[in-house]
Design a protein around this motif. Structure first.
Motif, mmCIF file in Angstrom:
data_model
loop_
_atom_site.group_PDB
_atom_site.id
_atom_site.type_symbol
_atom_site.label_atom_id
_atom_site.label_comp_id
_atom_site.label_asym_id
_atom_site.label_seq_id
_atom_site.Cartn_x
_atom_site.Cartn_y
_atom_site.Cartn_z
ATOM 1 N N ASN A 32 1.885 18.333 -8.553
ATOM 2 C CA ASN A 32 1.826 16.950 -8.088
ATOM 3 C C ASN A 32 1.036 16.076 -9.070
ATOM 4 O OD1 ASN A 32 2.207 14.784 -6.328
ATOM 5 N ND2 ASN A 32 1.635 15.978 -4.525
ATOM 6 N N ARG A 33 1.013 14.776 -8.797
ATOM 7 C CA ARG A 33 0.267 13.840 -9.644
ATOM 8 C C ARG A 33 -1.219 13.931 -9.296
ATOM 9 N NH1 ARG A 33 4.082 8.498 -8.574
ATOM 10 N NH2 ARG A 33 5.681 8.908 -10.149
ATOM 11 N N ILE A 34 -1.995 14.532 -10.169
ATOM 12 C CA ILE A 34 -3.413 14.707 -9.909
ATOM 13 C C ILE A 34 -4.193 13.422 -10.157
ATOM 14 C CG2 ILE A 34 -3.987 15.517 -12.244
ATOM 15 C CD1 ILE A 34 -5.993 17.435 -10.974
ATOM 16 N N ALA A 35 -3.704 12.598 -11.085
ATOM 17 C CA ALA A 35 -4.440 11.379 -11.441
ATOM 18 C C ALA A 35 -3.495 10.283 -11.899
ATOM 19 C CB ALA A 35 -5.464 11.677 -12.526
ATOM 20 N N THR A 36 -3.979 9.054 -11.783
ATOM 21 C CA THR A 36 -3.236 7.873 -12.229
ATOM 22 C C THR A 36 -4.105 7.060 -13.175
ATOM 23 O OG1 THR A 36 -1.955 7.686 -10.175
ATOM 24 C CG2 THR A 36 -2.169 5.691 -11.495
ATOM 25 N N ALA A 37 -3.488 6.534 -14.231
ATOM 26 C CA ALA A 37 -4.160 5.597 -15.133
ATOM 27 C C ALA A 37 -3.273 4.367 -15.289
ATOM 28 C CB ALA A 37 -4.421 6.239 -16.488
ATOM 29 N N TRP A 95 -8.027 6.872 -11.537
ATOM 30 C CA TRP A 95 -8.520 7.531 -10.320
ATOM 31 C C TRP A 95 -7.782 8.846 -10.095
ATOM 32 C CZ3 TRP A 95 -5.144 3.378 -10.030
ATOM 33 C CH2 TRP A 95 -3.975 3.571 -9.316
ATOM 34 N N TYR A 96 -8.410 9.700 -9.272
ATOM 35 C CA TYR A 96 -7.794 10.973 -8.887
ATOM 36 C C TYR A 96 -7.035 10.798 -7.579
ATOM 37 C CZ TYR A 96 -10.457 13.499 -12.424
ATOM 38 O OH TYR A 96 -10.970 13.966 -13.616
ATOM 39 N N ASN A 97 -5.807 11.296 -7.538
ATOM 40 C CA ASN A 97 -4.985 11.237 -6.330
ATOM 41 C C ASN A 97 -5.183 12.442 -5.432
ATOM 42 O OD1 ASN A 97 -3.424 8.807 -7.011
ATOM 43 N ND2 ASN A 97 -2.573 10.066 -8.658
ATOM 44 N N LEU A 98 -5.708 13.527 -5.997
ATOM 45 C CA LEU A 98 -5.858 14.779 -5.259
ATOM 46 C C LEU A 98 -7.323 15.197 -5.218
ATOM 47 C CD1 LEU A 98 -2.921 16.840 -6.874
ATOM 48 C CD2 LEU A 98 -2.818 15.334 -4.869
ATOM 49 N N TYR A 105 -5.905 11.094 0.901
ATOM 50 C CA TYR A 105 -5.280 9.940 1.544
ATOM 51 C C TYR A 105 -6.114 8.672 1.433
ATOM 52 C CZ TYR A 105 -2.045 13.355 3.466
ATOM 53 O OH TYR A 105 -1.105 14.349 3.600
ATOM 54 N N ARG A 106 -7.361 8.801 0.994
ATOM 55 C CA ARG A 106 -8.206 7.614 0.817
ATOM 56 C C ARG A 106 -7.756 6.776 -0.381
ATOM 57 N NH1 ARG A 106 -13.790 10.680 0.221
ATOM 58 N NH2 ARG A 106 -12.360 11.895 -1.107
ATOM 59 N N THR A 107 -6.907 7.348 -1.246
ATOM 60 C CA THR A 107 -6.508 6.657 -2.479
ATOM 61 C C THR A 107 -5.298 5.752 -2.299
ATOM 62 O OG1 THR A 107 -5.101 8.505 -3.191
ATOM 63 C CG2 THR A 107 -7.415 8.534 -3.882
ATOM 64 N N LYS A 108 -4.920 5.477 -1.064
ATOM 65 C CA LYS A 108 -3.815 4.518 -0.856
ATOM 66 C C LYS A 108 -4.210 3.197 -1.515
ATOM 67 C CE LYS A 108 -1.091 4.324 2.797
ATOM 68 N NZ LYS A 108 -0.531 4.086 4.164
ATOM 69 N N HIS A 109 -3.309 2.639 -2.288
ATOM 70 C CA HIS A 109 -3.617 1.441 -3.071
ATOM 71 C C HIS A 109 -2.394 0.539 -3.119
ATOM 72 C CE1 HIS A 109 -1.748 4.331 -5.752
ATOM 73 N NE2 HIS A 109 -1.344 3.315 -6.493
ATOM 74 N N ALA A 110 -2.585 -0.657 -3.659
ATOM 75 C CA ALA A 110 -1.496 -1.639 -3.681
ATOM 76 C C ALA A 110 -1.678 -2.587 -4.853
ATOM 77 C CB ALA A 110 -1.473 -2.430 -2.377
ATOM 78 N N PRO A 165 0.810 -1.229 0.000
ATOM 79 C CA PRO A 165 0.000 0.000 0.000
ATOM 80 C C PRO A 165 0.839 1.272 0.000
ATOM 81 C CG PRO A 165 -0.981 -1.622 1.457
ATOM 82 C CD PRO A 165 0.331 -2.208 0.996
ATOM 83 N N HIS A 166 0.463 2.188 -0.881
ATOM 84 C CA HIS A 166 1.198 3.440 -1.055
ATOM 85 C C HIS A 166 0.288 4.464 -1.729
ATOM 86 C CE1 HIS A 166 1.469 1.340 -4.884
ATOM 87 N NE2 HIS A 166 1.646 2.514 -5.460
ATOM 88 N N TRP A 167 0.720 5.697 -1.721
ATOM 89 C CA TRP A 167 0.031 6.745 -2.466
ATOM 90 C C TRP A 167 0.841 7.077 -3.704
ATOM 91 C CZ3 TRP A 167 0.645 7.941 2.993
ATOM 92 C CH2 TRP A 167 -0.524 7.804 3.736
ATOM 93 N N ASP A 168 0.162 7.487 -4.762
ATOM 94 C CA ASP A 168 0.876 7.889 -5.971
ATOM 95 C C ASP A 168 1.299 9.356 -5.932
ATOM 96 O OD1 ASP A 168 0.873 5.435 -7.084
ATOM 97 O OD2 ASP A 168 -0.448 5.895 -8.766
#
Length: 467
Positions: free
Chosen positions: A371-376, A408-411, A419-424, A354-357
């Motif tokens: 910062n990284r606003i979103a991840t694909a 998803w949006y990281n920010l 901080y809810r976007t912690k993923h793994a 588990p980590h944040w992007d």
């Protein structure tokens, strides 16, 4: 067998460990016995079959992968040793020697809890082997002198550490095959009190406190599919017209996983042909993945993240230019400021805890890009078992599906960290996971994702602290 069918043979964790052990541990013994043939055999293995010899780090990695899978997916050790993963038989059994070598490796790596279960499985397999052997073969069907020496040394070490049950069981097996050794040492009766001079430094210890946290336990439950998201009526699987007129004719297939924070899958974005091109371009550039350290440090390898990756410039191939175009059409975000495409491969046991992007330290990203606003995540392969992208705080686990894109949006809209976007990346149990990561930065997104009148970040602050 491995060289002729790499995709199938080396996507089995038991096969991987046995092959690594044979080429690294057993090969040196073989080479010493057939020195005249060593040069020819080395040529055959490395050139004719396209294989290279694993290092000690590779063997330890294969051992850790087996243990990681066993722990995360709560696999029965006896079944893993039989090549059974989640009830499916994939390959041949591990021998008692394989189990013993694995237990010994784990002992040297100070993973004492897993040492115990693998050594006991080894002794049980040895017991069954010798009990079923014909009487005239029994004296020669057990371990050789070298292995007995290893067993004896391991038993003594376990005794010193206070694991008397396993030490006693191991010692009995040693004495069964070589009763004369009882003159050299004696563990005493089962349950003997520990020596008074044992220092606490020798007792079993765990170096990673995070893996003992409630948060990590929740992550493993999500990976196992034991936690299911709350069914919300507002979530939809639907066609999306995106942000380009062309999408009126070719709408996108959208699956919503969460609306706040926004997490969604776009189905069938990349064709198998384009995916093959990406993987072919990435393979020659693959290196062991690293993680971001503390400010001022260098990128480094870590057991926290086990994978290989390559960085590719979008403009170097039309397929990657098209990926950004499709992403812009789907999300409406400006893709001018993106990091290079990262193609990553997670083999058996490969994972990313588990980590944040987003970057927590502003020094880790260019101030002019933000910062990284979103991840694909572009999924470039199917995975037979495991390998899901898990969001522990959202109770979501997305299984890789060839050609899909997870977004998803990281920010928050306020550009505060969500901080809810912690993923793994859950460990790959069977198969090989290929993905393409695209990170979009916040600059130039003012009109694509405007902020609200008030900041909306407070809802996620409680998820910042590990529990």
């Amino acid at each position: 067998m491995a060289a002729s069918d790499t995709e199938n043979y080396l996507t089995n964790p038991v096969n991987v460990y046995r092959l690594m052990k044979r080429l690294h541990t057993d090969w040196s013994l073989m080479e010493g016995r057939v020195q005249l043939m060593a040069e020819e055999m080395n040529f055959n293995a490395t050139r004719e079959y396209g294989l290279s010899y694993p290092s000690q780090e590779d063997v330890e990695g294969a051992a850790l992968a087996l243990v990681r899978l066993q722990s995360t997916y709560k696999l029965d050790v006896a079944q893993v040793a039989q090549g059974i993963l989640n009830g499916v038989k994939y390959g041949s059994d591990m021998s008692w020697q394989d189990c013993f070598e694995l237990g010994q490796q784990l002992f040297e790596m100070e993973d004492y809890n897993n040492t115990k279960v693998w050594l006991r499985e080894s002794m049980e397999r040895l017991r069954r082997q010798t009990s079923h052997a014909p009487s005239h073969l029994a004296p020669t069907s057990g371990p050789d002198t070298v292995t007995l020496n290893k067993m004896e040394a391991t038993a003594k070490s376990l005794f010193q550490l206070g694991d008397f049950d396993t030490a006693f069981e191991l010692s009995q097996r040693v004495l069964q095959f070589d009763p004369k050794r009882i003159r050299n040492w004696h563990l005493g009766d089962k349950g003997t009190a520990p020596p008074e001079d044992i220092d606490d430094v020798y007792l079993p210890k765990h170096s990673d406190s995070y893996s003992l946290s409630q948060e990590f336990a929740k992550y493993e439950k999500v990976c196992r599919g034991e936690v299911h998201p709350i069914v919300r009526q507002e979530l939809r699987c639907r066609y999306s017209r995106g942000n380009h007129p062309y999408r009126f004719l070719a709408p996108l297939k959208l699956e919503e996983h969460s609306l706040d924070p926004y997490v969604a899958t776009f189905h069938d974005i990349l064709s198998p042909g384009k995916i093959s091109q990406l993987r072919e371009m990435a393979v020659p550039r693959m290196h062991r993945s690293t993680v971001n350290p503390l400010p001022g440090g260098q990128l480094k390898k870590s057991a926290f993240r086990v994978s290989k990756n390559a960085w590719l410039a979008y403009e170097s191939h039309p397929t990657m230019v098209g990926m950004l175009r499709d992403l812009k059409d789907a999300t409406g975000l400006d893709t001018t400021f993106c990091e290079q495409l990262q193609v990553a491969n997670y083999g058996v046991g490969g994972h990313y805890e588990p980590h944040w992007d987003f970057f927590r330290d502003p020094n880790h990203y260019p101030a002019e890009e933000g910062n990284r606003i979103a991840t694909a995540i572009f999924y470039l392969s199917e995975v037979e078992q495991g390998g899901a992208t898990a969001f522990p705080f959202l109770d979501i686990a997305v299984k890789p599906q060839l050609g899909n894109v997870l977004f998803w949006y990281n920010l928050h809209r306020s550009l505060d960290k969500d901080y809810r976007t912690k993923h793994a990346g859950c460990p790959v149990l069977k198969g090989s996971k290929w993905i393409g990561n695209v990170w979009i930065h916040e600059v130039t997104q003012t009109f694509a994702r405007p902020c609200d009148v008030f900041r909306d970040h407070e809802v996620s602050l409680e998820y910042e602290i590990i529990k």
